[in-house]
Scaffold this motif. Sequence first.
Motif, PDB file in Angstrom:
ATOM      1  N   TYR A  96      -3.043  45.365  52.845  1.00  0.00           N
ATOM      2  CA  TYR A  96      -4.605  45.146  53.548  1.00  0.00           C
ATOM      3  C   TYR A  96      -4.946  43.090  52.681  1.00  0.00           C
ATOM      4  N   MET A  97      -5.359  42.584  53.297  1.00  0.00           N
ATOM      5  CA  MET A  97      -5.655  41.308  52.993  1.00  0.00           C
ATOM      6  C   MET A  97      -7.191  41.370  52.455  1.00  0.00           C
ATOM      7  N   ILE A  98      -7.108  40.238  51.663  1.00  0.00           N
ATOM      8  CA  ILE A  98      -8.856  39.975  51.175  1.00  0.00           C
ATOM      9  C   ILE A  98      -9.611  39.034  50.624  1.00  0.00           C
ATOM     10  N   GLU A  99     -10.234  39.145  50.754  1.00  0.00           N
ATOM     11  CA  GLU A  99     -11.287  37.782  50.307  1.00  0.00           C
ATOM     12  C   GLU A  99     -10.945  38.019  48.152  1.00  0.00           C
ATOM     13  N   ALA A 100     -11.519  37.503  47.413  1.00  0.00           N
ATOM     14  CA  ALA A 100     -11.661  38.244  46.187  1.00  0.00           C
ATOM     15  C   ALA A 100     -11.801  36.621  45.887  1.00  0.00           C
ATOM     16  N   GLU A 101     -13.434  37.106  44.604  1.00  0.00           N
ATOM     17  CA  GLU A 101     -13.503  36.191  43.651  1.00  0.00           C
ATOM     18  C   GLU A 101     -12.408  34.784  43.001  1.00  0.00           C
ATOM     19  N   ASP A 102     -11.616  36.129  42.606  1.00  0.00           N
ATOM     20  CA  ASP A 102     -10.597  35.330  41.254  1.00  0.00           C
ATOM     21  C   ASP A 102      -9.750  36.977  41.133  1.00  0.00           C
ATOM     22  N   ALA A 103      -8.259  36.410  40.681  1.00  0.00           N
ATOM     23  CA  ALA A 103      -7.115  38.069  40.936  1.00  0.00           C
ATOM     24  C   ALA A 103      -7.848  39.076  39.806  1.00  0.00           C
ATOM     25  N   ASP A 104      -8.812  39.161  39.036  1.00  0.00           N
ATOM     26  CA  ASP A 104      -9.590  40.270  38.552  1.00  0.00           C
ATOM     27  C   ASP A 104     -10.172  40.456  39.441  1.00  0.00           C
ATOM     28  N   ALA A 105     -10.766  39.734  40.918  1.00  0.00           N
ATOM     29  CA  ALA A 105     -11.524  40.945  41.396  1.00  0.00           C
ATOM     30  C   ALA A 105     -10.493  41.665  42.162  1.00  0.00           C
ATOM     31  N   ALA A 106      -9.383  40.493  42.512  1.00  0.00           N
ATOM     32  CA  ALA A 106      -8.806  41.527  43.867  1.00  0.00           C
ATOM     33  C   ALA A 106      -7.728  42.921  42.912  1.00  0.00           C
ATOM     34  N   ILE A 107      -7.574  42.385  41.718  1.00  0.00           N
ATOM     35  CA  ILE A 107      -6.890  43.975  40.665  1.00  0.00           C
ATOM     36  C   ILE A 107      -8.020  44.929  40.929  1.00  0.00           C
ATOM     37  N   ALA A 108      -8.941  44.373  40.591  1.00  0.00           N
ATOM     38  CA  ALA A 108      -9.805  45.735  41.052  1.00  0.00           C
ATOM     39  C   ALA A 108     -10.250  46.497  42.600  1.00  0.00           C
ATOM     40  N   TRP A 109      -9.876  45.882  43.258  1.00  0.00           N
ATOM     41  CA  TRP A 109      -9.865  46.391  44.806  1.00  0.00           C
ATOM     42  C   TRP A 109      -8.270  47.162  44.602  1.00  0.00           C
ATOM     43  N   ALA A 110      -7.505  46.158  43.625  1.00  0.00           N
ATOM     44  CA  ALA A 110      -6.222  47.508  44.077  1.00  0.00           C
ATOM     45  C   ALA A 110      -6.368  48.602  43.512  1.00  0.00           C
ATOM     46  N   ALA A 111      -6.958  48.348  42.578  1.00  0.00           N
ATOM     47  CA  ALA A 111      -6.745  50.260  42.054  1.00  0.00           C
ATOM     48  C   ALA A 111      -7.897  50.838  42.327  1.00  0.00           C
ATOM     49  N   ARG A 112      -9.012  50.556  42.647  1.00  0.00           N
ATOM     50  CA  ARG A 112      -9.555  51.538  43.808  1.00  0.00           C
ATOM     51  C   ARG A 112      -8.733  51.986  45.378  1.00  0.00           C
ATOM     52  N   CYS A 113      -7.850  51.171  46.049  1.00  0.00           N
ATOM     53  CA  CYS A 113      -6.890  51.960  46.105  1.00  0.00           C
ATOM     54  C   CYS A 113      -6.546  53.340  47.081  1.00  0.00           C
ATOM     55  N   PRO A 114      -6.613  53.716  47.990  1.00  0.00           N
ATOM     56  CA  PRO A 114      -5.512  54.920  47.422  1.00  0.00           C
ATOM     57  C   PRO A 114      -4.132  55.263  47.201  1.00  0.00           C
ATOM     58  N   GLY A 115      -3.806  54.639  47.307  1.00  0.00           N
ATOM     59  CA  GLY A 115      -2.118  54.293  47.342  1.00  0.00           C
ATOM     60  C   GLY A 115      -1.822  54.237  46.002  1.00  0.00           C
ATOM     61  N   ALA A 116      -2.421  54.075  44.788  1.00  0.00           N
ATOM     62  CA  ALA A 116      -2.591  53.138  43.779  1.00  0.00           C
ATOM     63  C   ALA A 116      -2.167  54.187  42.682  1.00  0.00           C
ATOM     64  N   SER A 117      -2.645  55.654  43.184  1.00  0.00           N
ATOM     65  CA  SER A 117      -2.857  56.957  42.376  1.00  0.00           C
ATOM     66  C   SER A 117      -0.701  57.509  42.566  1.00  0.00           C
ATOM     67  N   ALA A 118      -0.613  57.212  43.924  1.00  0.00           N
ATOM     68  CA  ALA A 118       0.533  58.122  44.183  1.00  0.00           C
ATOM     69  C   ALA A 118       1.962  56.823  44.019  1.00  0.00           C
ATOM     70  N   GLY A 119       1.745  55.489  44.265  1.00  0.00           N
ATOM     71  CA  GLY A 119       2.589  54.262  44.378  1.00  0.00           C
ATOM     72  C   GLY A 119       2.166  53.248  43.658  1.00  0.00           C
ATOM     73  N   THR A 120       1.844  52.069  44.610  1.00  0.00           N
ATOM     74  CA  THR A 120       2.438  50.991  43.576  1.00  0.00           C
ATOM     75  C   THR A 120       1.251  49.928  44.156  1.00  0.00           C
ATOM     76  N   ILE A 121       0.885  49.496  44.180  1.00  0.00           N
ATOM     77  CA  ILE A 121      -0.141  47.996  45.200  1.00  0.00           C
ATOM     78  C   ILE A 121       0.014  46.769  44.193  1.00  0.00           C
ATOM     79  N   GLU A 122       1.180  46.103  44.831  1.00  0.00           N
ATOM     80  CA  GLU A 122       1.763  44.680  44.511  1.00  0.00           C
ATOM     81  C   GLU A 122       0.270  43.451  45.114  1.00  0.00           C
ATOM     82  N   VAL A 123      -0.225  43.059  44.307  1.00  0.00           N
ATOM     83  CA  VAL A 123      -1.345  41.764  44.587  1.00  0.00           C
ATOM     84  C   VAL A 123      -0.861  41.025  44.144  1.00  0.00           C
TER      85      VAL A 123
END
Length: 122
Positions: free
Chosen positions: A82-109
């Motif tokens: 996903y390419m997203i627009e986020a206010e800062d790294a913390d907001a991007a990390i929060a979106w990554a944590a919500r990604c379904p793939g985070a529960s079974a794999g890794t989301i690199e931000v």
Amino acid sequence: MRYMLLIYANEAAMAAAPTERTYEISAAYGAYTEALKKSGAWLAGDRLKPTQAATAVRMANGKTNVLDGPYADTKEQLAGFYMIEAEDADAAIAWAARCPGASAGTIEVRPIWEMTEYPSEK
């Protein structure tokens, strides 16, 4: 600021998942994508075909070297983004944590290195 959310998953586990689980995962990704779009954060995103469909290209001594299939044997493979627009790294990390793939794999931000950050060449 733009960020890439790189989704890494175990292809073998995904291929072996029961059909019902595959539908559940697809529905979760659909809901996640809609949440990104509704918030205005979504810029782009898609699934990738398995690594067996990949081609790696390298240049060495002026010669193009092409390798079909996965270049490295790893536990997790790049499965989508996903390419997203986020206010800062913390907001991007929060979106990554919500990604379904985070529960079974890794989301690199990873922040996008905007072309405007390069000095102009003259």
